[in-house]
Design an enzyme around this catalytic site. Structure first.
Site, PDB file in Angstrom:
ATOM      1  N   SER A  13       0.913  -1.231   0.110  1.00 22.38           N
ATOM      2  CA  SER A  13       0.060  -0.139   0.153  1.00 22.38           C
ATOM      3  C   SER A  13       0.743   1.192  -0.025  1.00 22.38           C
ATOM      4  CB  SER A  13      -1.003  -0.004   1.242  1.00 22.38           C
ATOM      5  OG  SER A  13      -0.033   0.073   2.481  1.00 22.38           O
ATOM      6  N   ARG A  14       2.106   1.228   0.228  1.00 25.20           N
ATOM      7  CA  ARG A  14       3.002   2.281   0.389  1.00 25.20           C
ATOM      8  C   ARG A  14       4.276   1.971  -0.127  1.00 25.20           C
ATOM      9  NH1 ARG A  14       5.652   2.714   5.319  1.00 25.20           N
ATOM     10  NH2 ARG A  14       4.825   0.855   6.919  1.00 25.20           N
ATOM     11  N   ASN A  62      -2.951  -9.684   7.374  1.00 28.39           N
ATOM     12  CA  ASN A  62      -1.583  -9.663   8.497  1.00 28.39           C
ATOM     13  C   ASN A  62      -0.372 -10.574   8.107  1.00 28.39           C
ATOM     14  OD1 ASN A  62       0.382  -9.145  10.683  1.00 28.39           O
ATOM     15  ND2 ASN A  62      -1.114  -9.406  12.127  1.00 28.39           N
ATOM     16  N   ASN A  89       7.483  -8.231   0.918  1.00 30.02           N
ATOM     17  CA  ASN A  89       7.951  -6.890   1.195  1.00 30.02           C
ATOM     18  C   ASN A  89       7.422  -6.153   2.517  1.00 30.02           C
ATOM     19  OD1 ASN A  89       8.484  -3.872   0.364  1.00 30.02           O
ATOM     20  ND2 ASN A  89       6.387  -3.725   0.889  1.00 30.02           N
ATOM     21  N   SER A 141      17.789  -5.821   3.516  1.00 32.32           N
ATOM     22  CA  SER A 141      18.017  -4.503   3.788  1.00 32.32           C
ATOM     23  C   SER A 141      19.694  -4.427   4.059  1.00 32.32           C
ATOM     24  CB  SER A 141      17.471  -3.806   4.801  1.00 32.32           C
ATOM     25  OG  SER A 141      17.779  -2.600   5.485  1.00 32.32           O
ATOM     26  N   TYR A 154      15.455  -4.836  13.689  1.00 34.49           N
ATOM     27  CA  TYR A 154      15.035  -4.756  12.539  1.00 34.49           C
ATOM     28  C   TYR A 154      16.401  -5.530  11.720  1.00 34.49           C
ATOM     29  CZ  TYR A 154      14.302  -2.654   7.812  1.00 34.49           C
ATOM     30  OH  TYR A 154      14.058  -2.279   6.691  1.00 34.49           O
ATOM     31  N   LYS A 158      16.118  -8.436   9.137  1.00 32.90           N
ATOM     32  CA  LYS A 158      16.544  -8.517   7.839  1.00 32.90           C
ATOM     33  C   LYS A 158      17.627  -9.590   7.406  1.00 32.90           C
ATOM     34  CE  LYS A 158      13.522  -5.802   6.291  1.00 32.90           C
ATOM     35  NZ  LYS A 158      12.577  -6.021   5.065  1.00 32.90           N
TER      36      LYS A 158
END
Length: 246
Positions: A13-14, A62, A89, A141, A154, A158
């Site tokens: 969505s973004r 979700n 993603n 990432s 995070y 990743k």
């Protein structure tokens, strides 16, 4: 390049997910725009795709919810007959130094980013094995490659995605399924837009190309990896970071 292919982009969505969905559709794929809480934004992505001559649909799920992802994959296969391209993603951040990080902030990031990737691959792998065809693209990432203070949760999620990518590539490669990871650096999104200008400059100074990336830089690579042109590439982690990690 992707005509006739069914693609699912999670967290679409973004940001990078949004552009990846639009780009895959521009190359002919039918794209399922997954979202969790941003229905209006997901529908806007579907509208953009259709206005540009493509086709798409949205799906709320979700990815951290194992059973919900199983249901999503079953629904997609029942509705469209196959799923050829999976782009994992969906991701979140809950930044903070280790000494101040709560268990909840660690768990929610790992559950969404890493377990969400597992959930999606787990529940579509049987279908892709049956098809003897599939492209799985995981968003890691550069933080997962070299770490970053204040982002231990995070970075762990990743880095874990890199391990998942290499392991699953070995498991599924003999059946025509490729599994690769893209490791973006700092890319212009809503997240980086919120950074102070001096912070952006400090980041840019660490990048060989002296600028932040664009979402299109990531989306075009995802489209290539999803195509037949990348049929002999698997288990790879490709940094798209302007030289930040060299």
């Amino acid at each position: 390049m992707l005509t006739g292919k069914i693609a699912l982009v999670t967290g679409a969505s973004r940001g990078i997910g949004r552009q990846t969905a639009i780009t895959l559709a521009s190359y002919g794929a039918f794209v399922i725009v997954n979202y969790n809480g941003s229905k209006d934004k997901a529908e806007e992505v579907v509208s953009v795709i259709k206005e540009n001559g493509g086709d798409a649909a949205s799906y709320c799920c979700n990815v951290a919810d194992y059973a919900a992802v199983e249901g999503m994959m079953k629904d997609i296969v029942k509705e469209y007959g196959a799923l050829h391209i999976l782009v994992n993603n969906a991701g979140i951040t809950r930044d903070g130094l280790l000494m101040k990080m709560s268990e909840a902030d660690y768990d929610v990031v790992v559950d969404t980013n890493l377990k969400g990737t597992f959930n999606c691959i787990k529940h579509i792998s049987r279908q892709m094995l049956k098809q003897k065809e599939g492209r799985i693209i995981n968003l890691s990432s550069v933080v997962g490659v070299y770490g970053n203070a204040g982002q231990m949760n995070y970075a762990a999620s990743k880095a874990g995605i890199i391990g998942v990518t290499k392991s699953v590539a070995k498991e599924l490669g003999s059946r025509g399924i490729t599994v690769n990871a893209i490791a973006p650096g700092f890319v212009v999104t809503e997240m980086t837009d919120a950074m102070p200008e001096d912070a952006k400059k400090q980041v840019a100074d660490r990048i060989a190309m002296k600028r932040l990336g664009k979402v299109e830089d990531i989306a075009e690579l995802a489209a290539f990896l999803a195509s037949d042109k990348a049929g002999y590439i698997t288990g790879q982690v490709i940094c798209v970071d302007g030289g930040m990690s060299i």
